[in-house]
Structures are given as structure tokens and as C-alpha cells.
Scaffold this motif. Structure first.
Motif, short mmCIF file in Angstrom:
data_model
loop_
_atom_site.label_atom_id
_atom_site.label_comp_id
_atom_site.label_asym_id
_atom_site.label_seq_id
_atom_site.Cartn_x
_atom_site.Cartn_y
_atom_site.Cartn_z
N GLN A 148 9.50 -14.63 15.23
CA GLN A 148 10.63 -14.76 16.15
C GLN A 148 10.31 -15.56 17.42
OE1 GLN A 148 13.46 -12.82 15.12
NE2 GLN A 148 14.72 -13.89 16.63
N SER A 149 9.34 -15.12 18.18
CA SER A 149 9.10 -15.76 19.48
C SER A 149 8.55 -17.17 19.33
CB SER A 149 8.14 -14.91 20.34
OG SER A 149 7.00 -14.52 19.61
N GLU A 165 11.77 -19.23 18.61
CA GLU A 165 12.70 -19.30 19.74
C GLU A 165 12.10 -19.99 20.96
OE1 GLU A 165 15.98 -15.86 19.04
OE2 GLU A 165 14.14 -15.20 20.05
N GLU A 177 13.63 -28.45 18.41
CA GLU A 177 14.00 -28.17 17.02
C GLU A 177 13.71 -29.35 16.10
OE1 GLU A 177 17.57 -29.58 19.38
OE2 GLU A 177 16.10 -27.96 19.60
N VAL A 209 18.45 -15.85 15.45
CA VAL A 209 18.08 -16.48 16.71
C VAL A 209 19.22 -16.26 17.71
CG1 VAL A 209 16.62 -18.22 15.62
CG2 VAL A 209 19.03 -18.75 16.08
N LYS A 210 18.91 -16.38 18.98
CA LYS A 210 19.91 -16.19 20.02
C LYS A 210 21.08 -17.16 19.82
CE LYS A 210 18.20 -15.89 24.26
NZ LYS A 210 18.80 -14.61 24.72
N TYR A 221 20.99 -20.87 20.51
CA TYR A 221 20.08 -21.70 19.71
C TYR A 221 20.58 -21.94 18.29
CZ TYR A 221 16.81 -20.01 23.33
OH TYR A 221 16.20 -19.67 24.51
N LYS A 222 21.66 -21.28 17.90
CA LYS A 222 22.06 -21.29 16.49
C LYS A 222 22.39 -22.69 15.98
CE LYS A 222 23.37 -16.47 15.92
NZ LYS A 222 24.45 -15.49 15.70
N PHE A 251 19.18 -24.56 15.55
CA PHE A 251 18.38 -23.98 14.47
C PHE A 251 18.94 -24.32 13.09
CE2 PHE A 251 16.91 -20.20 11.94
CZ PHE A 251 15.58 -20.56 11.92
N ARG A 279 12.80 -14.20 24.96
CA ARG A 279 13.61 -12.98 25.01
C ARG A 279 13.11 -11.99 26.08
NH1 ARG A 279 17.33 -11.59 20.66
NH2 ARG A 279 17.39 -13.31 19.17
#
Length: 338
Positions: free
Chosen positions: A81-82, A85, A93, A106-107, A110-111, A114, A322
Motif C-alpha cells: 500500500q504505502s 501510494e 505513476e 488507493v485513495k 489517486y484513482k 493508478f 496516509r
């Protein structure tokens, strides 16, 4: 005859003017093209002048490792995850050729970025990583084990740089400073220092805002815990990211043991309790309801006063960007009136 000569002279003058205007336009276009070329060359020269850059990271056992980047990484494998992100937060990206192993989506911000990244659900095998031809791998300590990617030195020998996020089990004591360092180091690696510094500074500024919120008040007694079973809880104390956030925000952590039972929790009776959950929102609600419904805990002040709050594991463990969400969750729980 004179009239004809005048007409021919006028036509010649118009032709010369047109040719001259064309030359001027061509000259302007050439000047603009040269300016663009020079600007691109200057940008490339500045970029090349930045490298090589050396940072200090760690191996899976926490030993210091120096990594030298001769140029900006172009083929990045990011796992967990981290790691993913943090890359997205810095607008990187387009550098990720492979990403894997998200715990949650993802937040939202960021979608879109991503969606352009090749993603696989499970952490790829060593063979799959080699097939991706990376020049940089960023992940957690657990991914560099004997049965996964192996030691970071093996990758260095292959000409592949690595970065292990410090709070992913690579160092003995988790800390906010480690999260800040990871983001700042990523900024150095990709020549994105300003962006990385802005992310870190926003977290520090948010914590600093609590000085006014807690002014003239007694510290809020708090506990951060994870349910292991109905009478055993894991403590997130001062030597965790979550615990450090709480203390910097003005809380007094009341639990000392790494694990404790209902009786110990009732004895300390914290004003505010944060329940750590792992996974999507439905798990959050399940864990919160489970804790509140435990018969042995009905006497807790936090339950009586409805001051039990869920907090995602991704906000308090190897949290990366996060961490900012963890700070917000803590502040809202400690100071609901803010």
C-alpha cells in the motif's frame, strides 16, 4: 506604356514585401523552435546534473544500506500500500511498470492516475519481477525475504536499486520521523524534493494546529488497540506511529503493556479509544460493533460517552502518505468539537 511600367513596378514591390514577410515569419518560427530546443536541452542538462544521488536506506534486517542512483528510475516495481501510494502522491505513476498487493483501494485522489498502472493483486514472484526489468524496487521489509525477492545486495549486483520502507518491520522502533524520511528520500530519488517536502510539512502543520485545541485543557486519556480476541487486545503505544501521533496531538496514552485484557483496560478507563481495523469499510463497522458489544467492557467511559473511533491500520502502520489521514482521525477523536 508608362502605365504598364507602373503596374509592373507595383507588382514587384508587392512581391518583395510578401517575400520579406515570409522570411520574417520563417525567422520567428525558427527562433521559437530554437528557444524550445534550448529550453529542452537546458532542462535535460539540469536533470542530468542532479544525478548521481546517494541515499541511505536499509535492508530487510534493518542494516544501513547506501543506494546510488545514476539517473532517475524509469522502471519501478512498487509492492504494498504505502509503496504504491507514496509513488502516486509524487506524481510518479508513469514510472511504475508493475504494482501489487494493495490492502485497500488507493485513495480517491489517486484513482485516475493508478488506472494507468499495471496492477496485480498478489505480490509478484522473483521471476515475475525480473521479467518486468525494473531499475528500482520499493516495498516492505517482508518482501525481501529468502522465499520472496531475496537480499537487497543481490539486486544491487544486478544493477537494480531498492528502497525498503522503514516502518514496515525494517527498523526496531516505528516513528513518524521514519514516515517523513521515506517520503523525503523518494523525493530525492526522483528529483521531486519540493513536492515531498510539501507533503511532509502539511503533516507537521496539521499536528501543530492541535496546540490551540489543547490549550488550557488536561491531556485526553487515550488508548489505541487492536482486538485479538474477546479478552485480549494489542496495544499501539508510544513507540508506534499511531501512538506518537496521539501524543503529539496532546493525548496521554494510558496503556503500557504490549497486550492487555479487559480488566486492565477497565482499570485505566481511557476517555477515548481508537480501534485499529484492517481492510475495507465493512471491517471497520464490524470491529467497532464487536468492541462496543463486549459485555466485560460496558463500564468503560469511552463506550458510555460514545468516544470509540475506528482507525485504519494503513493510517498507523507503514502508513506513508496516509499518515495525514491518521493525524486527522486522531485529532477528530481527541477534539470532536474542533
Amino acid at each position: 506604356m508608362k502605365k504598364i511600367l507602373n503596374v509592373l513596378l507595383l507588382a514587384s514591390l508587392l512581391l518583395l514585401t510578401a517575400c520579406g514577410g515570409g522570411d520574417k515569419v520563417a525567422t520567428n518560427e525558427n527562433n521559437q523552435a530554437n528557444a524550445n530546443t534550448n529550453a529542452a536541452a537546458e532542462k535535460a542538462e539540469t536533470k542530468d546534473a542532479y544525478y548521481p544521488v546517494t541515499i541511505e536506506t536499509v535492508d530487510a534486517q534493518g542494516n544501513p544500506v547506501q543506494e546510488t542512483f545514476e539517473k532517475e528510475p524509469e522502471r519501478v516495481v512498487a509492492v504494498y500500500q504505502s509503496a504504491i501510494e507514496n509513488m502516486l502522491a509524487l506524481g510518479l505513476e508513469d514510472k511504475m511498470v508493475l504494482a501489487a498487493q494493495l490492502d485497500i483501494d488507493v485513495k480517491d485522489e489517486y484513482k485516475d492516475a493508478f488506472s494507468k498502472v499495471e496492477y496485480v493483486k498478489d505480490a509478484p514472484s522473483k521471476e515475475a519481477v525480473l521479467a518486468a526489468k525494473p531499475d528500482f524496487i520499493i516495498s516492505w521489509a517482508s518482501y525481501f525475504g529468502d522465499k520472496t525477492l531475496g537480499d537487497v545486495k543481490d539486486w544491487q549486483d544486478k544493477g537494480v536499486n531498492t528502497y525498503i520502507l522503514k516502518n514496515s518491520g525494517a527498523v526496531k522502533v516505528d516513528s513518524l520521523e521514519n514516515e517523513y524520511d521515506d517520503i523525503l528520500n523518494l523525493g530525492k530519488i526522483f528529483n521531486k524534493q519540493k513536492e515531498a517536502q510539501a507533503i511532509v510539512q502539511s503533516m507537521k502543520d496539521r499536528l501543530a494546529e492541535t496546540e490551540k485545541l489543547r490549550e488550557g485543557k488536561e491531556p485526553v486519556k487515550a488508548a489505541i488497540l487492536e482486538i485479538e480476541d474477546d479478552n485480549l487486545f494489542r496495544n499501539y503505544g508510544a513507540k508506534t506511529v499511531g501512538g506518537e501521533i496521539a501524543e503529539k496531538a496532546g493525548a496521554k496514552l494510558v496503556m503500557d503493556e504490549d497486550r492487555f485484557g479487559s480488566e486492565a483496560l477497565l482499570t485505566k478507563d481511557p476517555d477515548v479509544i481508537f480501534i485499529v481495523y484492517f481492510g475495507e469499510d465493512k471491517v471497520k463497522d464490524q470491529e467497532l460493533d464487536r468492541f462496543k458489544s463486549l459485555p466485560a467492557l460496558k463500564g468503560l467511559s469511552a463506550i458510555k460517552n460514545d468516544r470509540v473511533y475506528p482507525i485504519s491500520l494503513s493510517e498507523v502502520y507503514a502508513s506513508g502518505v496516509r499518515t495525514a489521514d491518521g493525524i486527522d482521525t486522531m485529532i477528530k477523536g481527541l477534539y470532536p468539537e474542533s
